[in-house]
Design a protein around this motif. Structure first.
Motif, PDB file in Angstrom:
ATOM      1  N   TYR A 103       5.725  -9.094   2.564  1.00 18.24           N
ATOM      2  CA  TYR A 103       6.954  -9.210   3.339  1.00 18.24           C
ATOM      3  C   TYR A 103       7.150  -7.992   4.237  1.00 18.24           C
ATOM      4  O   TYR A 103       6.689  -6.895   3.931  1.00 18.24           O
ATOM      5  N   SER A 104       7.859  -8.209   5.332  1.00 12.65           N
ATOM      6  CA  SER A 104       8.253  -7.122   6.232  1.00 12.65           C
ATOM      7  C   SER A 104       9.698  -7.354   6.630  1.00 12.65           C
ATOM      8  O   SER A 104      10.168  -8.498   6.651  1.00 12.65           O
ATOM      9  N   THR A 105      10.387  -6.268   6.955  1.00 13.24           N
ATOM     10  CA  THR A 105      11.747  -6.418   7.458  1.00 13.24           C
ATOM     11  C   THR A 105      11.676  -6.933   8.894  1.00 13.24           C
ATOM     12  O   THR A 105      10.646  -6.826   9.559  1.00 13.24           O
ATOM     13  N   GLU A 106      12.760  -7.494   9.380  1.00 15.64           N
ATOM     14  CA  GLU A 106      12.818  -8.031  10.736  1.00 15.64           C
ATOM     15  C   GLU A 106      13.057  -6.921  11.752  1.00 15.64           C
ATOM     16  O   GLU A 106      13.704  -5.919  11.446  1.00 15.64           O
ATOM     17  N   ASP A 107      12.526  -7.115  12.963  1.00 17.07           N
ATOM     18  CA  ASP A 107      12.867  -6.209  14.054  1.00 17.07           C
ATOM     19  C   ASP A 107      14.353  -6.354  14.352  1.00 17.07           C
ATOM     20  O   ASP A 107      14.917  -7.447  14.243  1.00 17.07           O
ATOM     21  N   GLN A 108      15.000  -5.242  14.717  1.00 20.71           N
ATOM     22  CA  GLN A 108      16.438  -5.261  15.009  1.00 20.71           C
ATOM     23  C   GLN A 108      16.702  -4.682  16.388  1.00 20.71           C
ATOM     24  O   GLN A 108      16.210  -3.605  16.717  1.00 20.71           O
ATOM     25  N   LYS A 123      11.726  -1.312  14.991  1.00 14.86           N
ATOM     26  CA  LYS A 123      10.630  -2.145  14.493  1.00 14.86           C
ATOM     27  C   LYS A 123      10.775  -2.388  12.992  1.00 14.86           C
ATOM     28  O   LYS A 123      11.259  -1.534  12.257  1.00 14.86           O
ATOM     29  N   GLY A 124      10.328  -3.548  12.558  1.00 11.71           N
ATOM     30  CA  GLY A 124      10.305  -3.851  11.139  1.00 11.71           C
ATOM     31  C   GLY A 124       9.250  -3.010  10.434  1.00 11.71           C
ATOM     32  O   GLY A 124       8.364  -2.439  11.055  1.00 11.71           O
TER      33      GLY A 124
END
Length: 145
Positions: A103-108, A123-124
């Motif tokens: 899993y990776s966090t979403e770009d914001q 960036k994620g």
């Protein structure tokens, strides 16, 4: 559907499920066991992370004559598990398909503090979610918040 009717239906469904579960506990000796494994479990815990292992332990100590199955998606490979026990072994197991879900966090996109008319892209980054005994606390290099 009004909120009260929906809540009432959910409560009735929940009560029915609880009653069925209680009935199955009381008459488990009369039930047909699984044909494939010849084993019967009172509880099946999905995930052998911190919470799953603690829950299994508490159930075993508090309910006599209970059968519990704890399932984990990760490898039973002891070599991989031995590497994970050492914080310096973290890079060798982090982000591998065998031990991490990937899993990776979403770009914001956020407004810039310097110039509110512009946006800044954060960036994620990789977000460790393990599939091993001990869960994420096993593959996070002993980092905690």
């Amino acid at each position: 559907m009004p909120f009260d009717l929906k809540l009432d239906k959910e409560l009735k469904d929940d009560a029915e499920i609880r009653n069925l579960w209680l009935e199955s506990i009381h008459i488990r000796d009369q039930q047909q066991i699984f044909k494939k494994t010849n084993e019967f479990y009172d509880f099946i815990i999905v995930g052998a992370g911190t919470a799953g292992c603690v829950l299994a332990r508490e159930l075993i100590y508090n309910i006599p004559n209970i059968n519990i199955l704890v399932l984990e998606a990760g490898p039973p490979n002891t070599q991989v598990n031995d590497i994970m026990r050492s914080p310096c072994g973290f890079p060798s197991v982090h982000r591998t398909s065998e031990t991490d879900w990937g899993y990776s966090t979403e770009d914001q996109k956020m407004p810039s503090i310097v110039d509110p008319t512009k946006e800044v892209l954060n960036k994620g980054f990789p977000y460790a979610r393990a599939k091993v005994i001990g869960g994420c606390s096993t593959v996070n290099a002993m980092v905690y918040m």
